[in-house]
Write a protein that holds these residues in place. Structure first.
Motif, PDB file in Angstrom:
ATOM      1  N   LEU A 106     111.422  -7.463 -94.370  1.00 21.88           N
ATOM      2  CA  LEU A 106     111.185  -8.985 -93.975  1.00 21.88           C
ATOM      3  C   LEU A 106     109.951  -9.201 -93.904  1.00 21.88           C
ATOM      4  CD1 LEU A 106     112.677 -11.497 -93.400  1.00 21.88           C
ATOM      5  CD2 LEU A 106     112.721 -11.062 -90.914  1.00 21.88           C
ATOM      6  N   THR A 107     109.238 -10.222 -94.739  1.00 23.28           N
ATOM      7  CA  THR A 107     107.933 -10.404 -94.433  1.00 23.28           C
ATOM      8  C   THR A 107     107.983 -12.081 -93.825  1.00 23.28           C
ATOM      9  OG1 THR A 107     107.042  -9.141 -96.282  1.00 23.28           O
ATOM     10  CG2 THR A 107     105.701 -11.109 -95.478  1.00 23.28           C
ATOM     11  N   VAL A 108     107.434 -12.467 -92.966  1.00 24.00           N
ATOM     12  CA  VAL A 108     107.414 -13.491 -92.187  1.00 24.00           C
ATOM     13  C   VAL A 108     105.915 -14.287 -92.316  1.00 24.00           C
ATOM     14  CG1 VAL A 108     107.838 -14.974 -90.310  1.00 24.00           C
ATOM     15  CG2 VAL A 108     108.861 -12.845 -90.461  1.00 24.00           C
ATOM     16  N   ILE A 109     105.822 -15.182 -93.374  1.00 25.87           N
ATOM     17  CA  ILE A 109     104.495 -15.925 -93.614  1.00 25.87           C
ATOM     18  C   ILE A 109     104.525 -17.194 -93.013  1.00 25.87           C
ATOM     19  CG2 ILE A 109     105.208 -16.699 -95.880  1.00 25.87           C
ATOM     20  CD1 ILE A 109     102.258 -15.955 -96.816  1.00 25.87           C
ATOM     21  N   ILE A 110     103.493 -17.478 -92.136  1.00 23.65           N
ATOM     22  CA  ILE A 110     103.223 -18.762 -91.372  1.00 23.65           C
ATOM     23  C   ILE A 110     101.816 -19.219 -91.167  1.00 23.65           C
ATOM     24  CG2 ILE A 110     105.231 -18.045 -89.592  1.00 23.65           C
ATOM     25  CD1 ILE A 110     103.030 -17.320 -87.682  1.00 23.65           C
ATOM     26  N   MET A 111     101.833 -20.303 -90.784  1.00 26.11           N
ATOM     27  CA  MET A 111     100.371 -21.132 -90.653  1.00 26.11           C
ATOM     28  C   MET A 111      99.889 -20.734 -89.344  1.00 26.11           C
ATOM     29  SD  MET A 111     100.125 -22.290 -93.592  1.00 26.11           S
ATOM     30  CE  MET A 111      98.473 -23.275 -93.405  1.00 26.11           C
ATOM     31  N   GLN A 112      98.584 -20.926 -89.313  1.00 19.16           N
ATOM     32  CA  GLN A 112      97.966 -20.467 -87.875  1.00 19.16           C
ATOM     33  C   GLN A 112      98.326 -21.541 -86.772  1.00 19.16           C
ATOM     34  OE1 GLN A 112      93.697 -21.787 -89.419  1.00 19.16           O
ATOM     35  NE2 GLN A 112      93.470 -21.754 -87.346  1.00 19.16           N
ATOM     36  N   VAL A 113      98.701 -22.692 -87.074  1.00 16.86           N
ATOM     37  CA  VAL A 113      99.084 -23.684 -86.212  1.00 16.86           C
ATOM     38  C   VAL A 113     100.109 -23.087 -85.032  1.00 16.86           C
ATOM     39  CG1 VAL A 113      98.519 -25.588 -87.226  1.00 16.86           C
ATOM     40  CG2 VAL A 113     100.740 -24.979 -87.307  1.00 16.86           C
ATOM     41  N   PRO A 114     100.122 -23.398 -83.740  1.00 22.78           N
ATOM     42  CA  PRO A 114     100.715 -22.809 -82.544  1.00 22.78           C
ATOM     43  C   PRO A 114     102.222 -22.977 -83.104  1.00 22.78           C
ATOM     44  CG  PRO A 114      98.985 -24.149 -81.673  1.00 22.78           C
ATOM     45  CD  PRO A 114      98.864 -24.473 -83.185  1.00 22.78           C
ATOM     46  N   CYS A 115     102.919 -24.106 -83.402  1.00 25.11           N
ATOM     47  CA  CYS A 115     104.187 -24.608 -83.548  1.00 25.11           C
ATOM     48  C   CYS A 115     104.716 -23.136 -84.746  1.00 25.11           C
ATOM     49  CB  CYS A 115     104.573 -25.943 -84.063  1.00 25.11           C
ATOM     50  SG  CYS A 115     103.848 -26.277 -85.444  1.00 25.11           S
ATOM     51  N   CYS A 116     103.929 -22.849 -85.710  1.00 29.13           N
ATOM     52  CA  CYS A 116     104.402 -22.107 -86.609  1.00 29.13           C
ATOM     53  C   CYS A 116     104.859 -20.510 -86.246  1.00 29.13           C
ATOM     54  CB  CYS A 116     103.352 -21.895 -87.857  1.00 29.13           C
ATOM     55  SG  CYS A 116     104.143 -22.241 -89.437  1.00 29.13           S
ATOM     56  N   PHE A 117     104.163 -20.225 -84.922  1.00 37.16           N
ATOM     57  CA  PHE A 117     104.493 -18.782 -84.544  1.00 37.16           C
ATOM     58  C   PHE A 117     105.917 -18.843 -83.926  1.00 37.16           C
ATOM     59  CE2 PHE A 117      99.832 -18.790 -84.665  1.00 37.16           C
ATOM     60  CZ  PHE A 117      99.582 -17.248 -84.958  1.00 37.16           C
ATOM     61  N   GLY A 118     106.256 -19.984 -83.937  1.00 39.05           N
ATOM     62  CA  GLY A 118     108.007 -20.013 -83.619  1.00 39.05           C
ATOM     63  C   GLY A 118     109.159 -19.358 -84.461  1.00 39.05           C
ATOM     64  N   LEU A 119     108.397 -19.384 -85.776  1.00 44.01           N
ATOM     65  CA  LEU A 119     109.122 -18.769 -86.791  1.00 44.01           C
ATOM     66  C   LEU A 119     109.199 -17.415 -86.519  1.00 44.01           C
ATOM     67  CD1 LEU A 119     111.169 -19.420 -89.299  1.00 44.01           C
ATOM     68  CD2 LEU A 119     109.048 -19.313 -90.814  1.00 44.01           C
ATOM     69  N   ALA A 120     107.876 -16.813 -86.536  1.00 44.52           N
ATOM     70  CA  ALA A 120     107.828 -15.520 -86.332  1.00 44.52           C
ATOM     71  C   ALA A 120     108.639 -14.869 -85.029  1.00 44.52           C
ATOM     72  CB  ALA A 120     106.346 -15.144 -85.858  1.00 44.52           C
ATOM     73  N   GLN A 121     108.823 -15.750 -84.014  1.00 41.72           N
ATOM     74  CA  GLN A 121     109.649 -15.186 -82.859  1.00 41.72           C
ATOM     75  C   GLN A 121     110.962 -15.330 -83.298  1.00 41.72           C
ATOM     76  OE1 GLN A 121     108.611 -14.111 -79.992  1.00 41.72           O
ATOM     77  NE2 GLN A 121     110.585 -13.841 -79.641  1.00 41.72           N
ATOM     78  N   ILE A 122     111.395 -16.139 -84.206  1.00 45.41           N
ATOM     79  CA  ILE A 122     112.967 -16.114 -84.685  1.00 45.41           C
ATOM     80  C   ILE A 122     113.177 -15.047 -85.550  1.00 45.41           C
ATOM     81  CG2 ILE A 122     114.348 -17.321 -86.344  1.00 45.41           C
ATOM     82  CD1 ILE A 122     112.891 -19.991 -85.459  1.00 45.41           C
ATOM     83  N   ALA A 123     112.149 -14.865 -86.266  1.00 43.67           N
ATOM     84  CA  ALA A 123     112.498 -13.405 -87.178  1.00 43.67           C
ATOM     85  C   ALA A 123     112.454 -12.231 -86.249  1.00 43.67           C
ATOM     86  CB  ALA A 123     111.286 -13.289 -88.021  1.00 43.67           C
ATOM     87  N   LYS A 124     111.821 -12.135 -85.233  1.00 42.61           N
ATOM     88  CA  LYS A 124     111.729 -11.106 -84.082  1.00 42.61           C
ATOM     89  C   LYS A 124     113.103 -11.025 -83.653  1.00 42.61           C
ATOM     90  CE  LYS A 124     106.772 -11.066 -83.039  1.00 42.61           C
ATOM     91  NZ  LYS A 124     105.830 -11.284 -82.072  1.00 42.61           N
ATOM     92  N   GLU A 125     113.496 -12.262 -83.079  1.00 45.43           N
ATOM     93  CA  GLU A 125     114.793 -12.087 -82.330  1.00 45.43           C
ATOM     94  C   GLU A 125     115.917 -11.906 -83.294  1.00 45.43           C
ATOM     95  OE1 GLU A 125     117.232 -15.563 -79.743  1.00 45.43           O
ATOM     96  OE2 GLU A 125     115.058 -15.840 -80.143  1.00 45.43           O
ATOM     97  N   GLY A 126     115.971 -12.282 -84.222  1.00 44.60           N
ATOM     98  CA  GLY A 126     117.105 -11.933 -85.591  1.00 44.60           C
ATOM     99  C   GLY A 126     116.891 -10.488 -85.642  1.00 44.60           C
ATOM    100  N   ALA A 127     115.707  -9.743 -85.930  1.00 44.62           N
ATOM    101  CA  ALA A 127     115.572  -8.329 -85.946  1.00 44.62           C
ATOM    102  C   ALA A 127     116.008  -7.416 -84.738  1.00 44.62           C
ATOM    103  CB  ALA A 127     114.235  -8.007 -86.395  1.00 44.62           C
ATOM    104  N   GLU A 128     115.721  -7.997 -83.731  1.00 46.57           N
ATOM    105  CA  GLU A 128     115.956  -7.185 -82.329  1.00 46.57           C
ATOM    106  C   GLU A 128     117.726  -7.240 -82.265  1.00 46.57           C
ATOM    107  OE1 GLU A 128     113.786  -9.195 -79.343  1.00 46.57           O
ATOM    108  OE2 GLU A 128     111.852  -8.255 -79.867  1.00 46.57           O
ATOM    109  N   LYS A 129     118.279  -8.502 -82.532  1.00 47.80           N
ATOM    110  CA  LYS A 129     119.647  -8.382 -82.412  1.00 47.80           C
ATOM    111  C   LYS A 129     120.516  -7.362 -83.580  1.00 47.80           C
ATOM    112  CE  LYS A 129     120.564 -12.881 -80.173  1.00 47.80           C
ATOM    113  NZ  LYS A 129     121.279 -14.072 -80.305  1.00 47.80           N
ATOM    114  N   ALA A 130     119.808  -7.381 -84.570  1.00 41.81           N
ATOM    115  CA  ALA A 130     120.386  -6.803 -85.754  1.00 41.81           C
ATOM    116  C   ALA A 130     120.608  -5.060 -85.248  1.00 41.81           C
ATOM    117  CB  ALA A 130     119.485  -6.614 -86.979  1.00 41.81           C
TER     118      ALA A 130
END
Length: 153
Positions: A106-130
């Motif tokens: 899974l590659t998560v590509i986000i913009m540098q703006v603070p709100c975008c890091f939420g998508l990386a957090q969502i990916a991490k959370e989904g990966a941790e639950k798997a």
């Protein structure tokens, strides 16, 4: 199929293995439809055993070679961590992509703006639950289309 015809699962990965043609036009590397995370199904054939790109909506517009450098050879889901509602669904979809579709990476590509890091957090959370563990990469794109960082998380 009921519902919006635009939500119908379509796999056109066989058509995306083309390179450019004599006119210099680069073909799309998009392998499937739909792409919005609320509409994708982890059970779709184009996710099974594949490498997946989870892209913040703005990244494809910021990166001139998004298709060539990041989308080529991958299935995709797009999302906006600032504007999309019901994002907890995304966590469960990522978990299902890892456990049920058995994606490779899974590659998560986000913009540098603070709100975008939420998508990386969502990916991490989904990966941790798997229950399966897969490599997850985070790519951060600058506002001018430069890559600020690429790291395995």
């Amino acid at each position: 199929m009921s519902g919006c015809p635009g939500s119908r699962t379509i796999d056109f990965s066989e058509k995306t293995n083309q390179e450019g043609n004599d006119s210099g036009k680069r073909p799309s590397q998009l392998r499937q439809w739909p792409i919005q995370m609320h509409l994708v199904s982890p059970q779709a054939p184009y996710f099974q055993g594949k490498d997946v790109l989870l892209a913040a909506d703005c990244t494809a517009f910021a990166l001139g070679d998004f298709h060539k450098d990041y989308l080529k050879g991958k299935s995709i889901g797009i999302a906006c961590p600032k504007l999309d509602s019901d994002q907890e669904v995304y966590v469960e979809k990522i978990k299902s992509l890892i456990d049920d579709a058995k994606i490779n990476t899974l590659t998560v590509i986000i913009m540098q703006v603070p709100c975008c890091f939420g998508l990386a957090q969502i990916a991490k959370e989904g990966a941790e639950k798997a229950s399966r563990k897969i490599p997850v990469k985070q790519v951060v794109v600058g506002l001018e289309g430069n890559i600020l960082s690429e790291e395995w998380i």
